[in-house]
Motif scaffolding. Structure first.
Motif, PDB file in Angstrom:
ATOM      1  N   PHE A   1      16.928 -24.663 -22.108  1.00 44.92           N
ATOM      2  CA  PHE A   1      18.003 -24.618 -21.108  1.00 44.92           C
ATOM      3  C   PHE A   1      18.812 -25.910 -21.129  1.00 44.92           C
ATOM      4  O   PHE A   1      18.311 -26.966 -21.511  1.00 44.92           O
ATOM      5  CB  PHE A   1      17.411 -24.365 -19.719  1.00 44.92           C
ATOM      6  N   THR A   2      20.058 -25.830 -20.682  1.00 43.69           N
ATOM      7  CA  THR A   2      20.964 -26.980 -20.736  1.00 43.69           C
ATOM      8  C   THR A   2      21.249 -27.602 -19.377  1.00 43.69           C
ATOM      9  O   THR A   2      21.911 -28.627 -19.298  1.00 43.69           O
ATOM     10  CB  THR A   2      22.298 -26.565 -21.378  1.00 43.69           C
ATOM     11  N   GLY A   3      20.761 -26.990 -18.305  1.00 46.94           N
ATOM     12  CA  GLY A   3      21.000 -27.529 -16.971  1.00 46.94           C
ATOM     13  C   GLY A   3      19.709 -27.988 -16.318  1.00 46.94           C
ATOM     14  O   GLY A   3      18.608 -27.745 -16.820  1.00 46.94           O
TER      15      GLY A   3
ATOM     16  N   ASP B   1      31.042 -36.512 -14.375  1.00 47.29           N
ATOM     17  CA  ASP B   1      31.143 -35.310 -13.542  1.00 47.29           C
ATOM     18  C   ASP B   1      29.762 -34.703 -13.324  1.00 47.29           C
ATOM     19  O   ASP B   1      28.932 -34.636 -14.247  1.00 47.29           O
ATOM     20  CB  ASP B   1      32.034 -34.257 -14.206  1.00 47.29           C
ATOM     21  N   LEU B   2      29.515 -34.238 -12.107  1.00 48.09           N
ATOM     22  CA  LEU B   2      28.290 -33.513 -11.777  1.00 48.09           C
ATOM     23  C   LEU B   2      28.678 -32.223 -11.078  1.00 48.09           C
ATOM     24  O   LEU B   2      29.432 -32.237 -10.101  1.00 48.09           O
ATOM     25  CB  LEU B   2      27.381 -34.348 -10.872  1.00 48.09           C
ATOM     26  N   VAL B   3      28.165 -31.103 -11.573  1.00 48.13           N
ATOM     27  CA  VAL B   3      28.486 -29.780 -11.041  1.00 48.13           C
ATOM     28  C   VAL B   3      27.206 -29.116 -10.559  1.00 48.13           C
ATOM     29  O   VAL B   3      26.146 -29.260 -11.183  1.00 48.13           O
ATOM     30  CB  VAL B   3      29.135 -28.886 -12.127  1.00 48.13           C
ATOM     31  N   VAL B   4      27.291 -28.384  -9.460  1.00 52.09           N
ATOM     32  CA  VAL B   4      26.171 -27.550  -9.037  1.00 52.09           C
ATOM     33  C   VAL B   4      26.688 -26.138  -8.764  1.00 52.09           C
ATOM     34  O   VAL B   4      27.725 -25.956  -8.120  1.00 52.09           O
ATOM     35  CB  VAL B   4      25.446 -28.120  -7.802  1.00 52.09           C
TER      36      VAL B   4
ATOM     37  N   PHE C   1      24.678 -29.363 -13.676  1.00 51.79           N
ATOM     38  CA  PHE C   1      25.030 -29.658 -15.062  1.00 51.79           C
ATOM     39  C   PHE C   1      26.208 -30.611 -15.105  1.00 51.79           C
ATOM     40  O   PHE C   1      26.899 -30.830 -14.105  1.00 51.79           O
ATOM     41  CB  PHE C   1      25.316 -28.376 -15.856  1.00 51.79           C
ATOM     42  N   GLY C   2      26.437 -31.165 -16.265  1.00 56.13           N
ATOM     43  CA  GLY C   2      27.501 -32.127 -16.484  1.00 56.13           C
ATOM     44  C   GLY C   2      27.138 -32.993 -17.668  1.00 56.13           C
ATOM     45  O   GLY C   2      26.004 -32.931 -18.182  1.00 56.13           O
ATOM     46  N   PRO C   3      28.070 -33.829 -18.132  1.00 55.58           N
ATOM     47  CA  PRO C   3      27.826 -34.624 -19.341  1.00 55.58           C
ATOM     48  C   PRO C   3      26.588 -35.505 -19.289  1.00 55.58           C
ATOM     49  O   PRO C   3      25.962 -35.759 -20.319  1.00 55.58           O
ATOM     50  CB  PRO C   3      29.100 -35.473 -19.453  1.00 55.58           C
TER      51      PRO C   3
END
Length: 397
Positions: free
Chosen positions: A76-78, A330-333, A359-361
């Protein structure tokens, strides 16, 4: 540069919470039951972008079951997990406020399922103040259904459509052209004052257009809402000099408290278009908060499983457009505010876990423990943005 984004899929639950029995929701599972329906229909769901981020794994942690059609078990990536609600209710305001660090630990007022649902003490006074000839509905109902049921009579007589739900809410629907949008807003303002003794959280103006039994709600919805009882993540970001950009109904849910800029959209895809534009514009220390309302109002409450599944596919297909524009810092939820299982009896929300998919860089993939409060989301974003810590919640990253 640090920015934060909350992508809230309104009503996208991941399985019954431990206290679901108290709400009559034992066994509810918005995501799981949609996936099961799709698999049973011979067309399993395919949400490759959400699956790679950890959606199905988070749902497994919440419900103990793997959603049919989702085979990915690692890689998984997140940073993915699920959260349980601390607030006493399963309504919209409680879920959003708790995400932002303010659980609702008091009991909202609710209108009963008896008909009429809204008491005469309210409707009689509202009629006296506004001069309308009467009311239609006045019951628990799905908004799209009750508007089509009573729309013709409303247009012909001027009587206004009233309804409520399992939320702490009074909704007033009227035709934008035949009744008038500003007149509807004025009526909702008057109603908001009248329901305060009943501890009702919101009065919602539901304007619509159309004719001859074929009506559609417009994007001119407006919520008259009780403000959060204390400072939320939005306030902390704004007070620290950051911009808080509210897309969809977010500003109304927080009664404009802590909001810098409001962006509207008629449906999920219009809101996604707006999100992409905001993503390009938002500056350092900004918080962008979007509510994709169609999952709840168009599909969850209407118990439209196929529509809900299609909306998830649409969002998943467009996620790469958003992800490719993310910047360092950046941070995303991706999250939700409650469940609304479209396979469940009735039309109300369901008490479920919600997803927490970060997720984010700079986010390292990992499994997160199940949180005992939605506020862990807000606490994580507050830490990321370097603003004052919230009074509730623990950072997860």
């Amino acid at each position: 540069m640090s920015r934060a984004f909350i992508l809230l899929l309104d009503s996208f639950g991941l399985g019954a919470a431990p206290d679901a029995a108290a709400f009559g929701d034992t066994g509810a599972n918005t995501f799981g039951h949609i996936a099961s329906w799709a698999a049973d229909s011979g067309k399993p769901m395919s949400l490759p972008n959400l699956e790679r981020l950890g959606l199905a794994a988070a749902a497994h942690d919440a419900s103990g079951e793997w959603a049919p059609g989702f085979a990915m078990r690692d890689g998984f990536t997140g940073a993915y997990g699920a959260a349980r609600e601390q607030s006493t209710g399963k309504d919209t305001q409680s879920g959003h406020w708790e995400i932002a660090g303010v659980p609702v630990l008091f009991d909202w007022g609710y209108f009963p399922r008896d008909v009429p649902s809204i008491p005469a003490a309210v409707t009689d006074k509202l009629q006296e103040l506004t001069g309308v000839p009467g009311f239609l509905g006045n019951c628990h109902a799905s908004g799209t259904e009750i508007i089509n049921k009573h729309g013709d009579e409303h247009v012909a007589t001027g009587k206004v459509i009233l309804y409520t739900s399992g939320d702490s809410v009074m909704q007033i629907a009227a035709h934008e052209e035949h009744f008038g949008l500003e007149r509807l807003y004025a009526m909702c303002e008057a109603a908001f004052e009248l329901v305060k003794p009943y501890n009702i959280g919101r009065v919602i103006a539901r304007p619509f257009l159309g004719e001859n039994g074929n009506y559609r709600r417009t994007s001119n919805r407006h919520d008259y809402a009780v403000p959060p009882p204390s400072a939320t993540l939005l306030d902390h970001v704004k007070d620290a000099g950051g911009e808080v950009i509210a897309l969809g109904k977010i500003s109304d849910i927080f009664a404009t408290q802590g909001v810098s800029r409001v962006v509207k959209g008629v449906d999920n895809m219009a809101l996604f278009d707006a999100l992409l534009k905001v993503e390009e514009e938002a500056g350092d220390k900004s918080l962008t908060f979007v509510n994709f309302v169609d999952f709840d109002q168009a599909f969850g409450h209407r118990r439209d499983i196929a529509g809900y599944a299609n909306a998830l596919h649409q969002l998943d297909e467009r996620l790469p457009e958003f992800m490719v524009k993310l910047k360092e810092g950046d941070l995303v939820v991706i999250t939700a505010d409650h469940g609304c299982d479209p396979s469940w009896p009735g039309s109300d929300h369901t008490r479920e876990h919600i997803p927490m998919i970060f997720f984010g860089p700079g986010v390292a993939p990992r499994a997160l423990p199940i949180s005992d409060t939605f506020s862990d989301i807000g606490a994580t974003l507050a830490k990321h943005l370097g603003v004052k810590p919230l009074s509730n919640g623990t950072p997860l990253l």
